[in-house]
Design an enzyme around this catalytic site. Structure first.
Site, short mmCIF file in Angstrom:
data_model
loop_
_atom_site.label_atom_id
_atom_site.label_comp_id
_atom_site.label_asym_id
_atom_site.label_seq_id
_atom_site.Cartn_x
_atom_site.Cartn_y
_atom_site.Cartn_z
N GLY A 121 2.82 -2.93 8.41
CA GLY A 121 2.98 -3.18 9.84
C GLY A 121 4.45 -3.44 10.19
O GLY A 121 5.12 -4.24 9.53
N THR A 137 0.83 -1.21 0.00
CA THR A 137 0.00 0.00 0.00
C THR A 137 0.86 1.26 0.00
O THR A 137 1.92 1.29 0.63
CB THR A 137 -0.91 0.01 1.24
N GLU A 170 -6.08 -5.60 4.16
CA GLU A 170 -6.18 -6.84 3.39
C GLU A 170 -7.33 -6.80 2.39
O GLU A 170 -7.89 -7.83 2.04
CB GLU A 170 -6.30 -8.04 4.32
C1 LIG Z 1 -4.07 -15.51 13.83
C2 LIG Z 1 -3.54 -14.15 13.61
C3 LIG Z 1 -4.24 -13.50 12.45
C4 LIG Z 1 -3.97 -12.03 12.37
C5 LIG Z 1 -4.65 -11.42 11.14
C6 LIG Z 1 -4.49 -9.96 11.11
C7 LIG Z 1 -3.11 -9.51 10.76
C8 LIG Z 1 -3.04 -8.02 10.72
C9 LIG Z 1 -2.02 -7.56 9.72
C10 LIG Z 1 -2.66 -6.73 8.65
C11 LIG Z 1 -1.77 -6.74 7.45
C12 LIG Z 1 -2.39 -5.99 6.33
C13 LIG Z 1 -1.79 -6.11 5.13
C14 LIG Z 1 -2.37 -5.44 4.00
O1 LIG Z 1 -3.34 -4.72 4.07
S1 LIG Z 1 -1.55 -5.81 2.54
C15 LIG Z 1 -2.37 -4.85 1.34
C16 LIG Z 1 -3.77 -5.41 1.06
N1 LIG Z 1 -4.26 -4.82 -0.14
C17 LIG Z 1 -5.27 -5.36 -0.83
O2 LIG Z 1 -5.90 -6.32 -0.46
C18 LIG Z 1 -5.57 -4.71 -2.13
C19 LIG Z 1 -7.03 -4.89 -2.48
N2 LIG Z 1 -7.20 -4.70 -3.88
C20 LIG Z 1 -7.44 -5.74 -4.69
O3 LIG Z 1 -7.59 -6.86 -4.28
C21 LIG Z 1 -7.52 -5.31 -6.14
O4 LIG Z 1 -8.81 -4.83 -6.34
C22 LIG Z 1 -7.16 -6.47 -7.09
C23 LIG Z 1 -5.85 -7.01 -6.59
C24 LIG Z 1 -8.25 -7.49 -7.06
C25 LIG Z 1 -6.93 -6.05 -8.49
O5 LIG Z 1 -8.08 -5.43 -8.94
P1 LIG Z 1 -8.15 -5.14 -10.52
O6 LIG Z 1 -9.29 -4.23 -10.69
O7 LIG Z 1 -6.85 -4.78 -11.04
O8 LIG Z 1 -8.45 -6.54 -11.15
P2 LIG Z 1 -9.72 -7.43 -11.05
O9 LIG Z 1 -10.54 -7.02 -9.88
O10 LIG Z 1 -10.40 -7.49 -12.37
O11 LIG Z 1 -9.05 -8.86 -10.77
C26 LIG Z 1 -8.31 -9.44 -11.82
C27 LIG Z 1 -8.53 -10.93 -11.79
O12 LIG Z 1 -7.80 -11.41 -10.67
C28 LIG Z 1 -8.67 -12.12 -9.81
N3 LIG Z 1 -8.17 -11.87 -8.46
C29 LIG Z 1 -8.15 -10.70 -7.83
N4 LIG Z 1 -7.60 -10.85 -6.61
C30 LIG Z 1 -7.27 -12.15 -6.51
C31 LIG Z 1 -6.67 -12.93 -5.47
N5 LIG Z 1 -6.32 -12.37 -4.30
N6 LIG Z 1 -6.48 -14.24 -5.69
C32 LIG Z 1 -6.87 -14.79 -6.87
N7 LIG Z 1 -7.45 -14.13 -7.91
C33 LIG Z 1 -7.63 -12.80 -7.70
C34 LIG Z 1 -10.03 -11.53 -10.06
O13 LIG Z 1 -11.05 -12.42 -9.65
C35 LIG Z 1 -9.98 -11.34 -11.56
O14 LIG Z 1 -10.12 -12.61 -12.13
P3 LIG Z 1 -10.82 -12.72 -13.58
O15 LIG Z 1 -9.85 -12.06 -14.52
O16 LIG Z 1 -10.97 -14.20 -13.78
O17 LIG Z 1 -12.13 -12.01 -13.47
C1 LIG Z 2 -4.27 -1.33 10.62
C2 LIG Z 2 -3.84 -1.42 9.18
C3 LIG Z 2 -2.75 -2.21 8.83
C4 LIG Z 2 -2.32 -2.27 7.49
N1 LIG Z 2 -1.21 -3.03 7.19
C5 LIG Z 2 -0.76 -3.03 5.91
C6 LIG Z 2 0.43 -3.76 5.56
O1 LIG Z 2 1.04 -4.39 6.42
N2 LIG Z 2 0.87 -3.72 4.28
C7 LIG Z 2 0.19 -3.01 3.30
O2 LIG Z 2 0.64 -3.02 2.15
N3 LIG Z 2 -0.95 -2.32 3.60
C8 LIG Z 2 -1.42 -2.31 4.86
N4 LIG Z 2 -2.57 -1.62 5.18
C9 LIG Z 2 -3.23 -0.81 4.14
C10 LIG Z 2 -4.54 -1.46 3.66
O3 LIG Z 2 -4.25 -2.58 2.88
C11 LIG Z 2 -5.30 -0.40 2.85
O4 LIG Z 2 -5.70 0.61 3.75
C12 LIG Z 2 -6.52 -1.03 2.17
O5 LIG Z 2 -6.10 -1.87 1.11
C13 LIG Z 2 -7.48 0.03 1.61
O6 LIG Z 2 -6.80 0.90 0.73
P1 LIG Z 2 -6.82 2.50 1.01
O7 LIG Z 2 -6.52 2.72 2.42
O8 LIG Z 2 -5.98 3.13 -0.02
O9 LIG Z 2 -8.34 2.92 0.78
P2 LIG Z 2 -8.99 3.27 -0.65
O10 LIG Z 2 -8.75 2.19 -1.63
O11 LIG Z 2 -8.63 4.65 -1.02
O12 LIG Z 2 -10.55 3.20 -0.24
C14 LIG Z 2 -11.22 4.37 0.25
C15 LIG Z 2 -12.69 4.20 -0.09
O13 LIG Z 2 -12.79 4.12 -1.53
C16 LIG Z 2 -13.54 2.97 -1.89
N5 LIG Z 2 -13.08 2.38 -3.14
C17 LIG Z 2 -11.80 2.18 -3.52
N6 LIG Z 2 -11.74 1.51 -4.68
C18 LIG Z 2 -13.03 1.25 -5.03
C19 LIG Z 2 -13.65 0.55 -6.12
N7 LIG Z 2 -12.94 -0.03 -7.10
N8 LIG Z 2 -14.99 0.47 -6.13
C20 LIG Z 2 -15.72 1.02 -5.14
N9 LIG Z 2 -15.21 1.70 -4.09
C21 LIG Z 2 -13.88 1.80 -4.03
C22 LIG Z 2 -13.31 1.99 -0.76
O14 LIG Z 2 -14.37 1.04 -0.71
C23 LIG Z 2 -13.28 2.91 0.46
O15 LIG Z 2 -14.60 3.11 0.91
C24 LIG Z 2 -3.02 -1.54 6.50
C25 LIG Z 2 -4.12 -0.75 6.84
C26 LIG Z 2 -4.55 -0.69 8.18
C27 LIG Z 2 -5.73 0.15 8.53
#
Ligand SMILES: CCCCCCCCCCC/C=C/C(=O)SCCNC(=O)CCNC(=O)[C@H](O)C(C)(C)COP(=O)(O)OP(=O)(O)OC[C@H]1O[C@@H](n2cnc3c(N)ncnc32)[C@H](O)[C@@H]1OP(=O)(O)O
Ligand SMILES: Cc1cc2nc3c(=O)[nH]c(=O)nc-3n(C[C@H](O)[C@H](O)[C@H](O)COP(=O)(O)OP(=O)(O)OC[C@H]3O[C@@H](n4cnc5c(N)ncnc54)[C@H](O)[C@@H]3O)c2cc1C
Length: 616
Positions: free
Chosen positions: A128, A89, A371
Site C-alpha cells: 500500500g 508480497t 494480511e
Molecule cells: C484501524 C485501522 C485498521 C486498518 C486495517 C487494514 C489496513 C489495510 C492495509 C493492508 C496491508 C496489508 C499488508 C499485507 O498483506 S502484508 C503481507 C501479508 N502476508 C501474509 O500474511 C503472509 C501469509 N503467510 C503466512 O502467514 C505463511 O503461511 C507463514 C508466514 C505462516 C509461513 O508459513 P510456513 O508454511 O513457512 O510455516 P508454518 O505455517 O509451518 O509456520 C511456522 C511456525 O511459525 C508459526 N507462525 C506462523 N506465522 C506466525 C505469526 N504471524 N506469529 C507467530 N507465529 C507464527 C506457526 O504457527 C509455526 O509454528 P510451529 O513451528 O510451532 O508449528
Molecule cells: C488490498 C490489498 C492490499 C495489500 N497490501 C499489501 C501490503 O501492503 N504489503 C504486502 O506485502 N502485501 C500486501 N497485499 C498482498 C496480500 O498480502 C496477498 O495478496 C495475500 O498474502 C495473499 O497472497 P497471494 O495474493 O499471493 O495469493 P496466493 O497465496 O497465491 O493465494 C491464492 C489462492 O491459493 C490458496 N493457497 C495459497 N497457499 C495455500 C496453502 N498453503 N494451502 C491452501 N491453499 C493455499 C489461497 O488460499 C488462495 O485461495 C495486499 C493485498 C490486497 C488485496
C-alpha cells in the site's frame, strides 16, 4: 483520486499527531495509530494511502529495528518526515513466504547488502502506498551470506529522492492498476537491481549480520512475522467497524422505507416490521457489536504481548498468533458477507453508489485476502489445534483461549439439553472439540503413514478448516457471553441496558447454533421439539430487539460524513438525498445527451428505413 486521497490523508495524519500527543505523548500505544488510521480511512472512501505507513512501516521499525535504527529511521517515520510501506508480497508469492524470490546478498568487503528482484515474479507487488506515495519501504528478502540462504530478513530501503521524489537508480517503481475498491491507496510494484544498502539497514533487533558476515539467528524466527499479527488485530477492529457502518445504514433505511402491508387493508409498514427483514438486519447489528468486543480483547492481548516481546519474552506469541488469525478470518468473512446481506436488504436503492454500501463492501472485502489469505490462516489455526490436541492427549494444560478444549475432551457425552445460554455455548464448544478430534484422527493417520506434515495438513485441510472455524465461533461467542453475563461492570448497567445486551446474546447464540446445526448434530442429540423451541425464541428475540435497533446503531455514533450514504443519513430524508445525488450526475447536465445525435438517432433512423424497405 490518488492525489485527493493523499491530501485528505495528510490532513488526517496531522490530526493523528494531535491525538497521539493528547492520548499518548511519545508512547507506542496502538490506539492513536488505530484512531488515526480509522479516522483517515473513514474519511477517505477510496482508502488511505498512508495506512501501511502508519500500521506497518512505523511499527516494523520500532519492533524489528534496534534502538539505534529506531533513532535513525523510526523517529523520522513516526514524525511523518519520511513515508514508507511494507514490501513483502511479490508478483509470484504472497502466502508462501519461504518462496519469496527477492534476495539480499551480504558483501563483507563493503559491509553492504546487494538487493535484487531477480525475475519479474520477484517484483514486490501490492504494498500500500508503494506506487506513488512512499519514499521508503521495509523490503522483505531472503538473506544470503556466501550464497547460503539464512531465511527472511527486513531492510530499510529508500526508493525515492526525498527532495524530488524521483525513483533512485536501480529502482523500478509504479502503480499496479485499478482495483475493485481502495483506488486511492496506490498499491504499487517495486523492482530492485543491484541496489546497495549499508549493513545497518537490515533490521537487527532479533537477528543480526555482523561486519565480518557472521549470522546471529533470531531466538524465535516467528517474531519477524509480528508486523502481520498487528495488522490482523487491526483488521478485526476495522472490519467490525465496516459492518457497523453498513448495519447503521440498512437499519435507518429500514425504518424509513415503507412497503407491502402485512395485514390486508392496513397501511404499508416500515420494512423493518417484516420478520424476514428483521432477520437480515438485526443479526448484523449484533455481529458488529460481538466482533467489536472481541477485537478490543485482542488489542489488549496484542499490547501485552508486544510489551513482553520487547522484553524478549516470546511465550505468548503462539496464542496471540492463533487468536489474531482466527479473529481476522472470522471478522473479515462475516463482515464481508454481512455487508452484502445488508445491501440486499435495501432493495434497488442499496445498489446505488449514493447508498455507499457498495463502497463499504469494497473496503471490507480485501481483508479476506490481505494480511494472510483467510483459508491459509484457517489452516494455520488448524495446525495449531492439532498441536494442542496432542497436548490434550498427553494430559498437558492448554493456552487460556483453548482451555475449553481440555474441558470438553473430558466429557464422555453432552449433558441433558436445556437450551440455556450456557448450554448453547457449550454445544458450540463441544462440536468444535468433536471436529478437532475427527480432524486429528485423519491428520495423525496420514502422519503415521509417513506423509509429511505439510502433505498431511493439505489432505486433512477440509476438516482442519472446519475445526478452525468452530474454534473461532467458540472464542467469539464465549467472549460475548463473558462480557454480558460475567462482566465486572455489569452492575453499573441499567436493567434496561442489561436486558438489551442479553437479548443480543440470545440472538447471537441462537443464530450461531442454527448456522452450525449440522456440525452440532454430529455430536449432540437434540430433539425436533428442542430445535423448534429455539426457532420460536429466534422469532421472539427479533421482535424484542426491533424497538432497540435504531438506538443501538445510533450508539455506533457514525457521523453522516463517515457513512456517506443517502440511505443512512441521520435526518432520514432518504428520497430527497437520493434525488439530489441523481441530479448531480453528469448525464443530467443536458436535457439531450450528446450520444443522441452521434449514435442513437442514426441507429433508430436506420432501423426505421430498413423497416420501410422491407414493407415495399
Ligand atoms: C484501524 C485501522 C485498521 C486498518 C486495517 C487494514 C489496513 C489495510 C492495509 C493492508 C496491508 C496489508 C499488508 C499485507 O498483506 S502484508 C503481507 C501479508 N502476508 C501474509 O500474511 C503472509 C501469509 N503467510 C503466512 O502467514 C505463511 O503461511 C507463514 C508466514 C505462516 C509461513 O508459513 P510456513 O508454511 O513457512 O510455516 P508454518 O505455517 O509451518 O509456520 C511456522 C511456525 O511459525 C508459526 N507462525 C506462523 N506465522 C506466525 C505469526 N504471524 N506469529 C507467530 N507465529 C507464527 C506457526 O504457527 C509455526 O509454528 P510451529 O513451528 O510451532 O508449528
Ligand atoms: C488490498 C490489498 C492490499 C495489500 N497490501 C499489501 C501490503 O501492503 N504489503 C504486502 O506485502 N502485501 C500486501 N497485499 C498482498 C496480500 O498480502 C496477498 O495478496 C495475500 O498474502 C495473499 O497472497 P497471494 O495474493 O499471493 O495469493 P496466493 O497465496 O497465491 O493465494 C491464492 C489462492 O491459493 C490458496 N493457497 C495459497 N497457499 C495455500 C496453502 N498453503 N494451502 C491452501 N491453499 C493455499 C489461497 O488460499 C488462495 O485461495 C495486499 C493485498 C490486497 C488485496
Amino acid at each position: 483520486m490518488a492525489s485527493m486521497s493523499v491530501k485528505h490523508a495528510i490532513a488526517a495524519a496531522k490530526k493523528l499527531r494531535s491525538l497521539q500527543e493528547r492520548f499518548n505523548p511519545g508512547g507506542s500505544d496502538i490506539y492513536p495509530a488505530l484512531m488515526g488510521d480509522e479516522a483517515i480511512t473513514a474519511l477517505i472512501p477510496s482508502g488511505n494511502p498512508l495506512s501501511v505507513h502508519i500500521l506497518m512501516f512505523t511499527r516494523a521499525l520500532r519492533e524489528q529495528g534496534t534502538d539505534e535504527q529506531y533513532e535513525k529511521f523510526g523517529r523520522r517515520a513516526d514524525n511523518n518526515e519520511i513515508i514508507g510501506t511494507f514490501a513483502q508480497t511479490e508478483l509470484g508469492h504472497g502466502t508462501y513466504l519461504r518462496g519469496l524470490e527477492a534476495r539480499a546478498d551480504y558483501d563483507r568487503g563493503t559491509e553492504e547488502f546487494v538487493l535484487n528482484t531477480p525475475k519479474l515474479s520477484s517484483y514486490k507487488w501490492w504494498p500500500g502506498g508503494l506506487g506513488q506515495t512512499c519514499n521508503y519501504c521495509i523490503f522483505v528478502a531472503q538473506l544470503y551470506i556466501d550464497n547460503e540462504a539464512k531465511g527472511m530478513a527486513m531492510f530499510v530501503v529508500q526508493i525515492r529522492d526525498e527532495e524530488t521524489h524521483m525513483p533512485l537508480p536501480g529502482v523500478h517503481v509504479g502503480e499496479i492498476g485499478k482495483k475493485m475498491g481502495l483506488n486511492g491507496v496506490n498499491n504499487g510494484f517495486l523492482g530492485l537491481k543491484d541496489y546497495r544498502v549499508p549493513r545497518l539497514n537490515m533490521l537487527m533487533r532479533h537477528q543480526q549480520v555482523l561486519p565480518d558476515g557472521r549470522f546471529v539467528k533470531s531466538p524465535v524466527s516467528q517474531v519477524s512475522y509480528f508486523p502481520m499479527v498487528f495488522v490482523r488485530c487491526m483488521v478485526a477492529r476495522q472490519n467490525s467497524n465496516y459492518l457497523a457502518q453498513a448495519a447503521t445504514i440498512a437499519t435507518r433505511y429500514s425504518v424509513i422505507r415503507r412497503q407491502s402491508p402485512i395485514e390486508e387493508g392496513q397501511p404499508e409498514p416500515k420494512i423493518l416490521e417484516h420478520l424476514t427483514q428483521q432477520m437480515k438486519v438485526i443479526p448484523e447489528i449484533v455481529t458488529a457489536v460481538v466482533y467489536r468486543l472481541a477485537a478490543a480483547n485482542l488489542q489488549n492481548m496484542y499490547n501485552e504481548t508486544a510489551e513482553a516481546v520487547y522484553r524478549k519474552d516470546f511465550s505468548r506469541l503462539p496464542e496471540l498468533h492463533a487468536l489474531a488469525c482466527i479473529l481476522k478470518v472470522a471478522t473479515s468473512y462475516d463482515s464481508t458477507y454481512g455487508i452484502e446481506r445488508l445491501r440486499q436488504a435495501c432493495g434497488g436503492h442499496g445498489y446505488l453508489t449514493a447508498g455507499n454500501l457498495g463502497n463499504i463492501f469494497a473496503m471490507a472485502a480485501p481483508a479476506c485476502t490481505y494480511e494472510g489469505e483467510n483459508s491459509v490462516l484457517y489452516l494455520q489455526v488448524g495446525k495449531i489445534l492439532m498441536k494442542n490436541w496432542s497436548q490434550v492427549l498427553a494430559g498437558r494444560e492448554l493456552m487460556p483461549s483453548m482451555a475449553y478444549i481440555s474441558e470438553c475432551s473430558k466429557m464422555t457425552s453432552f449433558p441433558q439439553w436445556t437450551g440455556s445460554w450456557e448450554c448453547l455455548l457449550k454445544a458450540i464448544q463441544y462440536a468444535c472439540v468433536g471436529s478437532i478430534r475427527l480432524a486429528f484422527q485423519s491428520y495423525n493417520a496420514r502422519v503415521q503413514s509417513a506423509q509429511s506434515q505439510t502433505a498431511a495438513v493439505n489432505y486433512s485441510g477440509l476438516e482442519l478448516t472446519k475445526a478452525a472455524e468452530l474454534h473461532g465461533r467458540s472464542y467469539v461467542a464465549g467472549n460475548f457471553y463473558q462480557q454480558i453475563v460475567n462482566s465486572p461492570n455489569k452492575h453499573q448497567r441499567s436493567p434496561q441496558f442489561q436486558k438489551v445486551l442479553e437479548n443480543m446474546l440470545e440472538l447471537h447464540l441462537i443464530q450461531i447454533f442454527f448456522r452450525h446445526l449440522g456440525d452440532i448434530l454430529r455430536f449432540i442429540r437434540i430433539t425436533e421439539d428442542e430445535i423448534s423451541a429455539l426457532q420460536r425464541r429466534l422469532e421472539e428475540v427479533l421482535k424484542e430487539l426491533r424497538p432497540d435497533a435504531v438506538a443501538i446503531t445510533d450508539a455506533f455514533d457514525f457521523n453522516d460524513k463517515i457513512l456517506s450514504s443517502a440511505l443512512g443519513c441521520y435526518d432520514g430524508n432518504v428520497y430527497e438525498r437520493l434525488f439530489e445525488a441523481a441530479l448531480k450526475h453528469p448525464l443530467n447536465r443536458k436535457s439531450v445527451p450528446d450520444f443522441f445525435e452521434a449514435h442513437l438517432k442514426p441507429f433508430m433512423k436506420e432501423n426505421a428505413d430498413n423497416a420501410k424497405k422491407s414493407k415495399l
